[in-house]
Write a protein that holds these residues in place. Structure first.
Motif, mmCIF file in Angstrom:
data_model
loop_
_atom_site.group_PDB
_atom_site.id
_atom_site.type_symbol
_atom_site.label_atom_id
_atom_site.label_comp_id
_atom_site.label_asym_id
_atom_site.label_seq_id
_atom_site.Cartn_x
_atom_site.Cartn_y
_atom_site.Cartn_z
ATOM 1 N N ARG A 594 0.807 -1.223 0.000
ATOM 2 C CA ARG A 594 0.000 0.000 0.000
ATOM 3 C C ARG A 594 0.838 1.270 0.000
ATOM 4 N NH1 ARG A 594 -2.457 -3.258 3.898
ATOM 5 N NH2 ARG A 594 -1.635 -2.029 5.622
ATOM 6 N N CYS A 595 2.067 1.190 0.508
ATOM 7 C CA CYS A 595 2.806 2.418 0.802
ATOM 8 C C CYS A 595 4.055 2.636 -0.045
ATOM 9 C CB CYS A 595 3.206 2.438 2.278
ATOM 10 S SG CYS A 595 1.820 2.269 3.423
ATOM 11 N N LEU A 596 4.601 1.595 -0.651
ATOM 12 C CA LEU A 596 5.793 1.790 -1.472
ATOM 13 C C LEU A 596 5.467 2.626 -2.705
ATOM 14 C CD1 LEU A 596 7.871 -1.524 -1.704
ATOM 15 C CD2 LEU A 596 8.662 0.715 -0.965
ATOM 16 N N ASP A 597 6.444 3.377 -3.162
ATOM 17 C CA ASP A 597 6.295 4.118 -4.408
ATOM 18 C C ASP A 597 6.202 3.119 -5.560
ATOM 19 O OD1 ASP A 597 6.543 5.716 -6.662
ATOM 20 O OD2 ASP A 597 7.918 7.109 -5.675
ATOM 21 N N PRO A 598 5.180 3.233 -6.435
ATOM 22 C CA PRO A 598 5.066 2.287 -7.562
ATOM 23 C C PRO A 598 6.306 2.238 -8.442
ATOM 24 C CG PRO A 598 3.022 3.520 -7.313
ATOM 25 C CD PRO A 598 4.013 4.131 -6.363
ATOM 26 N N ALA A 599 7.116 3.291 -8.426
ATOM 27 C CA ALA A 599 8.327 3.284 -9.242
ATOM 28 C C ALA A 599 9.329 2.231 -8.786
ATOM 29 C CB ALA A 599 8.978 4.668 -9.210
ATOM 30 N N GLU A 600 9.145 1.665 -7.592
ATOM 31 C CA GLU A 600 10.067 0.648 -7.086
ATOM 32 C C GLU A 600 9.814 -0.725 -7.700
ATOM 33 O OE1 GLU A 600 12.565 1.011 -4.902
ATOM 34 O OE2 GLU A 600 12.262 3.153 -4.621
ATOM 35 N N ALA A 601 8.741 -0.864 -8.516
ATOM 36 C CA ALA A 601 8.369 -2.183 -9.031
ATOM 37 C C ALA A 601 9.487 -2.800 -9.860
ATOM 38 C CB ALA A 601 7.082 -2.085 -9.844
ATOM 39 N N ASP A 602 10.105 -2.014 -10.739
ATOM 40 C CA ASP A 602 11.153 -2.571 -11.600
ATOM 41 C C ASP A 602 12.346 -3.062 -10.785
ATOM 42 O OD1 ASP A 602 9.605 -2.049 -13.811
ATOM 43 O OD2 ASP A 602 10.529 -0.101 -14.212
ATOM 44 N N ARG A 603 12.694 -2.335 -9.730
ATOM 45 C CA ARG A 603 13.837 -2.736 -8.912
ATOM 46 C C ARG A 603 13.541 -4.018 -8.136
ATOM 47 N NH1 ARG A 603 16.711 -1.446 -4.072
ATOM 48 N NH2 ARG A 603 14.904 -0.470 -3.114
ATOM 49 N N LEU A 604 12.248 -4.286 -7.883
ATOM 50 C CA LEU A 604 11.872 -5.469 -7.121
ATOM 51 C C LEU A 604 11.724 -6.712 -7.987
ATOM 52 C CD1 LEU A 604 9.198 -3.846 -4.806
ATOM 53 C CD2 LEU A 604 11.315 -4.896 -4.053
ATOM 54 N N GLU A 605 11.728 -6.540 -9.297
ATOM 55 C CA GLU A 605 11.485 -7.666 -10.195
ATOM 56 C C GLU A 605 12.479 -8.803 -9.960
ATOM 57 O OE1 GLU A 605 9.427 -9.812 -12.776
ATOM 58 O OE2 GLU A 605 8.919 -7.695 -12.506
ATOM 59 N N VAL A 606 13.707 -8.474 -9.668
ATOM 60 C CA VAL A 606 14.732 -9.497 -9.499
ATOM 61 C C VAL A 606 14.459 -10.368 -8.278
ATOM 62 C CG1 VAL A 606 16.237 -8.036 -8.093
ATOM 63 C CG2 VAL A 606 17.229 -9.868 -9.491
ATOM 64 N N LEU A 607 13.673 -9.862 -7.325
ATOM 65 C CA LEU A 607 13.406 -10.613 -6.102
ATOM 66 C C LEU A 607 12.265 -11.608 -6.256
ATOM 67 C CD1 LEU A 607 13.680 -7.708 -3.492
ATOM 68 C CD2 LEU A 607 15.456 -9.315 -4.219
ATOM 69 N N THR A 608 11.591 -11.601 -7.408
ATOM 70 C CA THR A 608 10.441 -12.495 -7.585
ATOM 71 C C THR A 608 10.858 -13.922 -7.929
ATOM 72 O OG1 THR A 608 10.267 -11.884 -9.933
ATOM 73 C CG2 THR A 608 9.006 -10.578 -8.343
ATOM 74 N N ALA A 609 12.105 -14.130 -8.313
ATOM 75 C CA ALA A 609 12.555 -15.476 -8.678
ATOM 76 C C ALA A 609 12.663 -16.346 -7.432
ATOM 77 C CB ALA A 609 13.900 -15.406 -9.398
ATOM 78 N N ALA A 610 12.246 -17.595 -7.565
ATOM 79 C CA ALA A 610 12.311 -18.529 -6.441
ATOM 80 C C ALA A 610 13.755 -18.951 -6.204
ATOM 81 C CB ALA A 610 11.446 -19.746 -6.710
ATOM 82 N N GLN A 611 14.150 -19.051 -4.946
ATOM 83 C CA GLN A 611 15.503 -19.463 -4.579
ATOM 84 C C GLN A 611 15.508 -20.919 -4.129
ATOM 85 O OE1 GLN A 611 16.655 -16.624 -1.527
ATOM 86 N NE2 GLN A 611 17.931 -15.511 -2.983
ATOM 87 N N ASP A 612 16.626 -21.556 -4.344
ATOM 88 C CA ASP A 612 16.774 -22.919 -3.846
ATOM 89 C C ASP A 612 16.829 -22.889 -2.326
ATOM 90 O OD1 ASP A 612 16.880 -23.840 -6.438
ATOM 91 O OD2 ASP A 612 19.086 -23.704 -6.539
ATOM 92 N N GLU A 613 16.114 -23.825 -1.711
ATOM 93 C CA GLU A 613 16.089 -23.876 -0.256
ATOM 94 C C GLU A 613 17.427 -24.378 0.267
ATOM 95 O OE1 GLU A 613 12.842 -25.919 1.412
ATOM 96 O OE2 GLU A 613 11.303 -24.749 0.365
ATOM 97 N N GLN A 614 17.949 -23.677 1.242
ATOM 98 C CA GLN A 614 19.226 -24.030 1.834
ATOM 99 C C GLN A 614 18.999 -24.708 3.181
ATOM 100 O OE1 GLN A 614 21.529 -20.456 2.063
ATOM 101 N NE2 GLN A 614 21.496 -20.083 -0.148
ATOM 102 N N GLU A 615 20.004 -25.373 3.627
ATOM 103 C CA GLU A 615 19.899 -26.071 4.909
ATOM 104 C C GLU A 615 19.730 -25.061 6.037
ATOM 105 O OE1 GLU A 615 22.451 -29.286 7.603
ATOM 106 O OE2 GLU A 615 23.199 -28.584 5.659
ATOM 107 N N GLY A 616 18.794 -25.340 6.915
ATOM 108 C CA GLY A 616 18.550 -24.459 8.049
ATOM 109 C C GLY A 616 17.460 -23.439 7.824
ATOM 110 N N THR A 617 16.974 -23.321 6.586
ATOM 111 C CA THR A 617 15.905 -22.370 6.322
ATOM 112 C C THR A 617 14.551 -23.026 6.579
ATOM 113 O OG1 THR A 617 15.818 -22.995 3.981
ATOM 114 C CG2 THR A 617 17.290 -21.178 4.605
ATOM 115 N N SER A 618 13.532 -22.210 6.699
ATOM 116 C CA SER A 618 12.183 -22.717 6.938
ATOM 117 C C SER A 618 11.695 -23.478 5.713
ATOM 118 C CB SER A 618 11.232 -21.557 7.241
ATOM 119 O OG SER A 618 11.699 -20.809 8.335
ATOM 120 N N PRO A 619 11.038 -24.627 5.896
ATOM 121 C CA PRO A 619 10.525 -25.380 4.747
ATOM 122 C C PRO A 619 9.514 -24.552 3.962
ATOM 123 C CG PRO A 619 10.500 -26.721 6.739
ATOM 124 C CD PRO A 619 10.836 -25.325 7.160
#
Length: 649
Positions: A594-619
């Motif tokens: 609700r509060c982020l500037d919409p212009a930040e959408a392009d910078r956030l695109e790289v974070l949408t990719a799924a990461q491989d789960e590492q040991e010790g992380t939440s399932p």
């Protein structure tokens, strides 16, 4: 099928021939006629159809003792053997009804007529219950009475009888005068794309929630407040066809009301006056209240004397918005006769436009019968540094707190009061502390928070606020003293002291000046300017992460300033890479949508990719983070599209 013989007696309703349906009978006669078995012999009292516009004959009933088909048979010979006609209701032995009902000369009842009479005496609710449960499980019979021989037919006959009675009792409604037309709304109409968008948002609000995991799709319901704020800022008027769902949305969500009622404008208020469900719009204080012209003394006095409480509150706000002393004078005219809870609410409304002219009235309220009213009056007076109460409280506080020069470096010595006398209690000091608080510390805190902050700078040799709060406090009184100064800074809206008490954002909350409470810090932040507020929270997040920043983010203006938005995104990225539990940051994610500037959408695109789960992380954490960032990006882009639609001329 064997036939039985029934004796039917026609009943005269008027002199001369009687027309029933399409057949005409002569004067009353008695005739023996062949009839169908008793199961099909019936009297049609009314059509069973629920159509309220079904025509009823002049006598209100039609009698056919042989077939129940709705037409009479006369003349010698057996009656024609016809099956039941449409709308007929079967009841064993139900009496023939003609004109106003049974009476002398009416058709003789069959042996089971007394059973039907008992069923006919049941209420509509009892009949409905029997119909829903089934007559075999719940026979339509009075308590303790025998069930009729043919329960289903008796139930239908009783229902028909209730229907006739209800229709016979209806009276035509008195036509009401047409309402006056709505006041014109000169604001421009929405662009078509924006109108369709609003319709979509309101329709999605009424859709049932799927529950569970939110998925990657934007939550349209949470975008309604921003859409309304933008439309109001651009000065558009609400489409007439969308006013009903808009008012329904405002009724369901109080947080929407100020923006929704401002957008609805005069047409929305006009509709609210015609529908009791939207009555709240007539009593709102933010652009949605029908108030008299505050320049008309007679109209103001009449509404103040006769209006509902909410209307009077709105009127007081309107008068004070134009002339604060006039509003206080209006309140004084009925103050003594008001209820204690109403006096408290009226007094609280004086916060808007509070000034030195309100002091005489508030001083009188210090002697009120209600403790809550006295405490509120004292709080308002303490927010006026030049008031007599502020001076009295300062004198008491200065006798308890002073500069201590006995040590190696100057410090602050504290001697808390030993009693709470009658004068202190009259000035709003509560004598009984809450559980877990000592009496002397409780009294000291109330004295300090009601003292003008400028007094302390003078008391400590002209030191600035930053220097005063940095002085060491003896005997572990620092927590109580600094917390009281925080409350005073918020009450007096003093940005200089708020800034000093907040300290550096990178400092650990427990070791900084003021208070370690995040809730108290968020109140201090609300005193600062928007830009400074966002910059301080960004520094806090960069130093301490998001775990304690949720309340601080809530006081920042929307959209978040660039540094603040980037600090939030960076902290979320760090939390994801660190294997943190993703659902721990769902609240921050919701705020970011609700509060982020919409212009930040392009910078956030790289974070949408799924990461491989590492040991010790939440399932499943990697998939959740990817989904959450996808939803964040799609929401930001939708917000940008919505704003572009509103900008299209």
């Amino acid at each position: 099928m064997p036939r039985t013989t029934a004796l039917a007696t026609s009943t005269p309703t008027t002199s001369g021939p009687t027309t029933t349906g399409s057949a005409t009978t002569g004067p009353p006669t008695t005739a023996r006629a062949n009839a169908v078995p008793a199961r099909t012999a019936r009297t049609t009292t009314a059509p069973t159809t629920a159509d309220p516009f079904t025509n009823v004959t002049a006598t209100g009933t039609s009698t056919d003792t042989a077939t129940g088909s709705g037409s009479a048979h006369s003349g010698p010979g057996p009656a024609p053997d016809r099956g039941p006609g449409p709308g007929s209701v079967s009841a064993p032995g139900s009496p023939s009804v003609s004109g106003s009902g049974s009476g002398p000369g009416s058709a003789s009842a069959s042996p089971s007529a007394s059973g039907f009479d008992a069923v006919a005496g049941l209420s509509w609710e009892e009949l409905v219950t029997s119909a829903l449960l089934g007559t075999d499980r719940r026979p339509p019979a009075p308590r303790g009475g025998p069930a009729p021989a043919d329960a289903p037919a008796a139930l239908l006959d009783a229902a028909a009888l209730h229907t006739v009675r209800q229709r016979a009792g209806l009276r035509p409604a008195v036509p009401q005068a047409r309402p006056a037309p709505a006041a014109p709304d000169p604001r421009p109409a929405l662009p078509e794309a924006a109108r369709l968008r609003l319709a979509h948002l309101l329709a999605d609000r009424a859709a049932p929630s799927a529950g569970g995991r939110r998925g990657a799709a934007p939550d349209l319901t949470e975008l309604i407040p921003q859409w309304l704020a933008t439309a109001n800022r651009m000065g558009y008027r609400a489409p007439a066809s969308l006013l009903p769902p808009l008012l329904d949305a405002a009724r369901a969500r109080t947080d929407l009301r100020p923006q929704a009622l401002a957008f609805a404008g005069p047409r929305g208020l006009w509709l609210a006056g015609l529908n009791p469900d939207w009555r709240f719009a007539l009593r709102g204080a933010a652009g949605g209240t029908l108030r008299p012209d505050v320049t008309d003394p007679d109209a103001v006095a009449r509404l103040w004397e006769e209006g509902l409480f909410a209307e009077r509150i709105a009127l007081l706000d309107a008068v004070r918005a134009q002339d604060p002393p006039a509003g206080t004078a209006l309140l004084a005219t009925t103050w003594a006769a008001e209820r204690a809870e109403d006096r408290l609410m009226f007094l609280d409304s004086l916060r808007s436009g509070l000034g030195n002219a309100d002091e005489p009235f508030l001083e009188q309220a210090l002697s009120d019968r209600s403790r809550n009213v006295r405490a509120t009056a004292a709080e308002l007076l303490s927010a006026l540094p030049a008031s007599a109460l502020a001076g009295r409280m300062a004198a008491r506080a200065l006798s308890c707190v002073h500069l201590d020069r006995t040590g190696v470096s100057p410090g602050i010595a504290v001697e808390a009061p030993h009693e709470c006398d009658a004068g202190m209690q009259r000035d709003g000091v509560a004598a009984v502390p809450p559980a877990g608080r000592g009496e002397r510390a409780w009294w000291l805190g109330q004295l300090v928070e009601a003292t003008p902050l400028d007094v302390w700078e003078e008391r400590f040799g002209g030191r600035a606020a930053e220097e005063v709060v940095a002085l060491p406090v003896a005997d572990e009184w620092a927590g109580e003293l600094h917390a009281a100064w925080c409350r005073a800074a918020v009450r007096q809206r003093n940005p200089h002291w708020s800034r000093a008490l907040l300290g550096r954002p990178s400092a650990p909350p427990a070791s900084g000046p003021g208070t370690a409470s995040i809730a108290e810090r968020s109140k201090l932040l609300s005193v600062l300017e928007e830009g400074e507020r966002a910059s301080w929270v960004a520094g806090f997040i960069a130093a301490h992460g998001l775990s304690e920043a949720f309340q601080l983010l809530g006081v920042c203006m929307v959209p978040w300033a660039g540094p603040l938005g980037r600090a939030v995104v960076d902290a979320l990225d760090i939390a994801r890479d660190g294997g943190s539990y993703p659902w721990s940051f769902s609240g921050v994610m919701g705020l970011a949508e609700r509060c982020l500037d919409p212009a930040e959408a392009d910078r956030l695109e790289v974070l949408t990719a799924a990461q491989d789960e590492q040991e010790g992380t939440s399932p499943g954490a990697g998939g959740y983070w990817s989904e959450a960032f996808q939803r964040l990006v799609s929401t930001l882009r939708l917000r940008a599209t919505m704003e572009a639609e509103l900008l299209a001329a």
